[in-house]
Design a protein around this motif. Sequence first.
Motif, mmCIF file in Angstrom:
data_model
loop_
_atom_site.group_PDB
_atom_site.id
_atom_site.type_symbol
_atom_site.label_atom_id
_atom_site.label_comp_id
_atom_site.label_asym_id
_atom_site.label_seq_id
_atom_site.Cartn_x
_atom_site.Cartn_y
_atom_site.Cartn_z
ATOM 1 N N THR A 342 0.828 -1.211 0.000
ATOM 2 C CA THR A 342 0.000 0.000 0.000
ATOM 3 C C THR A 342 0.858 1.254 0.000
ATOM 4 O O THR A 342 0.483 2.281 -0.585
ATOM 5 C CB THR A 342 -0.938 0.014 1.222
ATOM 6 N N LEU A 343 2.017 1.192 0.645
ATOM 7 C CA LEU A 343 2.904 2.355 0.709
ATOM 8 C C LEU A 343 3.352 2.791 -0.680
ATOM 9 O O LEU A 343 3.471 3.988 -0.958
ATOM 10 C CB LEU A 343 4.130 2.040 1.579
ATOM 11 N N THR A 344 3.611 1.817 -1.566
ATOM 12 C CA THR A 344 4.025 2.145 -2.936
ATOM 13 C C THR A 344 2.912 2.885 -3.670
ATOM 14 O O THR A 344 3.153 3.900 -4.340
ATOM 15 C CB THR A 344 4.391 0.860 -3.699
ATOM 16 N N LEU A 345 1.683 2.381 -3.515
ATOM 17 C CA LEU A 345 0.551 3.028 -4.180
ATOM 18 C C LEU A 345 0.308 4.422 -3.615
ATOM 19 O O LEU A 345 0.003 5.365 -4.350
ATOM 20 C CB LEU A 345 -0.707 2.172 -4.023
ATOM 21 N N LEU A 346 0.437 4.557 -2.291
ATOM 22 C CA LEU A 346 0.242 5.862 -1.649
ATOM 23 C C LEU A 346 1.302 6.854 -2.112
ATOM 24 O O LEU A 346 0.983 8.004 -2.431
ATOM 25 C CB LEU A 346 0.292 5.702 -0.123
ATOM 26 N N ALA A 347 2.553 6.423 -2.142
ATOM 27 C CA ALA A 347 3.637 7.307 -2.580
ATOM 28 C C ALA A 347 3.438 7.733 -4.026
ATOM 29 O O ALA A 347 3.638 8.901 -4.383
ATOM 30 C CB ALA A 347 4.982 6.605 -2.406
ATOM 31 N N MET A 348 3.021 6.792 -4.873
ATOM 32 C CA MET A 348 2.797 7.104 -6.282
ATOM 33 C C MET A 348 1.630 8.073 -6.450
ATOM 34 O O MET A 348 1.712 9.033 -7.221
ATOM 35 C CB MET A 348 2.527 5.808 -7.050
ATOM 36 N N ARG A 349 0.550 7.826 -5.730
ATOM 37 C CA ARG A 349 -0.616 8.705 -5.843
ATOM 38 C C ARG A 349 -0.297 10.116 -5.371
ATOM 39 O O ARG A 349 -0.659 11.103 -6.013
ATOM 40 C CB ARG A 349 -1.788 8.148 -5.040
ATOM 41 N N ASP A 350 0.390 10.233 -4.225
ATOM 42 C CA ASP A 350 0.734 11.548 -3.707
ATOM 43 C C ASP A 350 1.701 12.281 -4.637
ATOM 44 O O ASP A 350 1.578 13.487 -4.850
ATOM 45 C CB ASP A 350 1.346 11.424 -2.311
ATOM 46 N N ALA A 351 2.656 11.535 -5.179
ATOM 47 C CA ALA A 351 3.615 12.151 -6.097
ATOM 48 C C ALA A 351 2.918 12.684 -7.346
ATOM 49 O O ALA A 351 3.304 13.717 -7.899
ATOM 50 C CB ALA A 351 4.686 11.136 -6.487
ATOM 51 N N SER A 352 1.853 11.998 -7.785
ATOM 52 C CA SER A 352 1.129 12.420 -8.992
ATOM 53 C C SER A 352 0.361 13.713 -8.769
ATOM 54 O O SER A 352 -0.036 14.376 -9.735
ATOM 55 C CB SER A 352 0.156 11.322 -9.436
ATOM 56 N N ARG A 353 0.128 14.079 -7.505
ATOM 57 C CA ARG A 353 -0.648 15.279 -7.197
ATOM 58 C C ARG A 353 0.224 16.473 -6.822
ATOM 59 O O ARG A 353 -0.289 17.543 -6.547
ATOM 60 C CB ARG A 353 -1.628 14.971 -6.049
ATOM 61 N N ARG A 354 1.526 16.274 -6.801
ATOM 62 C CA ARG A 354 2.423 17.381 -6.452
ATOM 63 C C ARG A 354 2.657 18.291 -7.654
ATOM 64 O O ARG A 354 2.434 17.908 -8.809
ATOM 65 C CB ARG A 354 3.757 16.839 -5.933
ATOM 66 N N SER A 355 3.140 19.485 -7.348
ATOM 67 C CA SER A 355 3.331 20.485 -8.406
ATOM 68 C C SER A 355 4.398 20.066 -9.414
ATOM 69 O O SER A 355 4.389 20.526 -10.563
ATOM 70 C CB SER A 355 3.721 21.832 -7.775
ATOM 71 N N ASP A 356 5.328 19.176 -9.011
ATOM 72 C CA ASP A 356 6.405 18.763 -9.918
ATOM 73 C C ASP A 356 6.093 17.445 -10.619
ATOM 74 O O ASP A 356 6.968 16.851 -11.252
ATOM 75 C CB ASP A 356 7.726 18.639 -9.154
ATOM 76 N N ALA A 357 4.841 16.970 -10.537
ATOM 77 C CA ALA A 357 4.489 15.650 -11.082
ATOM 78 C C ALA A 357 4.727 15.559 -12.580
ATOM 79 O O ALA A 357 5.029 14.479 -13.103
ATOM 80 C CB ALA A 357 3.032 15.326 -10.762
ATOM 81 N N LYS A 358 4.600 16.689 -13.291
ATOM 82 C CA LYS A 358 4.737 16.655 -14.747
ATOM 83 C C LYS A 358 6.184 16.813 -15.220
ATOM 84 O O LYS A 358 6.448 16.774 -16.430
ATOM 85 C CB LYS A 358 3.856 17.733 -15.382
ATOM 86 N N ILE A 359 7.111 16.978 -14.271
ATOM 87 C CA ILE A 359 8.525 17.067 -14.649
ATOM 88 C C ILE A 359 9.384 16.022 -13.925
ATOM 89 O O ILE A 359 10.481 15.707 -14.358
ATOM 90 C CB ILE A 359 9.098 18.475 -14.381
ATOM 91 N N ARG A 360 8.875 15.474 -12.839
ATOM 92 C CA ARG A 360 9.632 14.482 -12.072
ATOM 93 C C ARG A 360 9.550 13.123 -12.755
ATOM 94 O O ARG A 360 8.490 12.683 -13.174
ATOM 95 C CB ARG A 360 9.073 14.379 -10.650
ATOM 96 N N ARG A 361 10.677 12.449 -12.876
ATOM 97 C CA ARG A 361 10.730 11.172 -13.576
ATOM 98 C C ARG A 361 10.058 10.066 -12.759
ATOM 99 O O ARG A 361 10.288 9.934 -11.560
ATOM 100 C CB ARG A 361 12.186 10.781 -13.847
ATOM 101 N N ALA A 362 9.251 9.254 -13.438
ATOM 102 C CA ALA A 362 8.565 8.142 -12.768
ATOM 103 C C ALA A 362 9.556 7.105 -12.255
ATOM 104 O O ALA A 362 9.289 6.414 -11.267
ATOM 105 C CB ALA A 362 7.574 7.491 -13.729
ATOM 106 N N SER A 363 10.718 7.010 -12.909
ATOM 107 C CA SER A 363 11.723 6.011 -12.531
ATOM 108 C C SER A 363 12.279 6.246 -11.126
ATOM 109 O O SER A 363 12.940 5.370 -10.572
ATOM 110 C CB SER A 363 12.870 5.999 -13.540
ATOM 111 N N GLU A 364 12.008 7.423 -10.544
ATOM 112 C CA GLU A 364 12.478 7.697 -9.182
ATOM 113 C C GLU A 364 11.752 6.842 -8.151
ATOM 114 O O GLU A 364 12.297 6.552 -7.087
ATOM 115 C CB GLU A 364 12.294 9.180 -8.840
#
Length: 439
Positions: A342-364
């Motif tokens: 669940t932590l992976t899904l939570l981290a991914m979901r929260d990261a997608s809602r941050r202001s840098d989501a459209k420039i931050r690499r998914a591979s991180e």
Amino acid sequence: MPQKLNNPKDLKAFYRLVNRKEVTHDAILQSHRKVTFEKIDRCQSPVLILHDATEMDFTSHSSVAANLGQIGNGHQRGYIAQNSLAVDSRTRCVLGLANQVLHHRVSVSTDETRSQKRERESRESMLWIKGTTPLGTDRKWIDVCDQGADTFEFLEHEVNSGRRFVIRAAYDRRVVIGHDAPTVLQSSKLKTYSRTLAPVGTWTLSVTHQVTKKSPKRNKGKKKKVTRIAREATMGVSFAAVQLMSPQKKCARHGNTPLKVWVVRVWEIDPPEGQEPLEWFLLTNEVVGSFAAAYRVVGWYELRWIVEEYHKGMKTGCQIESPQFTTEERLQPTIALLSIVTLTLLAMRDASRRSDAKIRRASEIISREYLSVLSAWRQGKINSDWTIHEFYYALARLGGHQNRKGDHPPGWQTIWKGWNDLQAMVTGVEAMTKLKKCG
């Protein structure tokens, strides 16, 4: 579990894993906790440990339910899971699960005396203390708890822990005003006194629409439906140094020495007519002497919603109450594993809602293997440069989300369905790779 592990070999391997005696809830959690604590050590900011409990209902699992404790209204069976989630206070990134306690609620005799209750280790109020057992003992760690943690026993434990804490007050406790021992005790009630303090500053808070049902006092009568309208609320904050006085009747194990803390009151100024004003009373050992310090404490407490979202992810996303095991020895390590997933899904979901989501690499935060397969499915070619935003919404599309402008952000069930399908696709790619090598 067959829905979560589509490959029969993976499913059998998982069953063999949780069937081993050394694979326990504790062992799995200890391994994950080690990694979490290493992240905390590297973190440059104070780390919030968000504590909260949630009920896990296994009533329908007849083979194991009889051995579990009562939950809900007493007719259901399951665990009370006390979770402690580590979060970077600056970035709001989830670092990991610092602890998880699975509690069996025990049946207590109606003639149990106060002294017997005080000595009983199975008291649910002890969960707050048990949840902090593996934590560090310096001020980098900040325990954040809701009203359930407002017991004098736990407050005393926190004052002596070496950590900082923010706990929402539930009770209008007796207090002595100030930290210096006065010649004549100027005593008052915590909330009564706090409401006399003038605001030291204000800010605007966006309040979302919400409909809740509140239970009447002493649980008598029907629940009352309360509608909170969306609005921009003007919030005020005040603070004071106080000493919390020990309860006159002891229901837990603690001393009689007053506890020196600060109370921070947060309230809505001039709420709309007919609306219940927002109001919090926060207890902390963080030194509060200015608006900036008080606002920082409020900010720490406001991040408590992350652990509530984590619980939603466990239940509606990973469906942690669905595994059909017949023994606790298998069920408990599975709960630990799914809690970590669940932590992976939570981290991914929260990261997608941050202001840098459209420039931050998914591979991180996502394995390149998963990134390659999903991008190939969505675009017909492998794209290793996908951003977190692109990966998240492609995963949601795989789970059935339409990605239209007017649609709400993808929910936990949609993301989990997409993740399940993506896992099956990755397994298929691995199988094809092996076939090519063989042929």
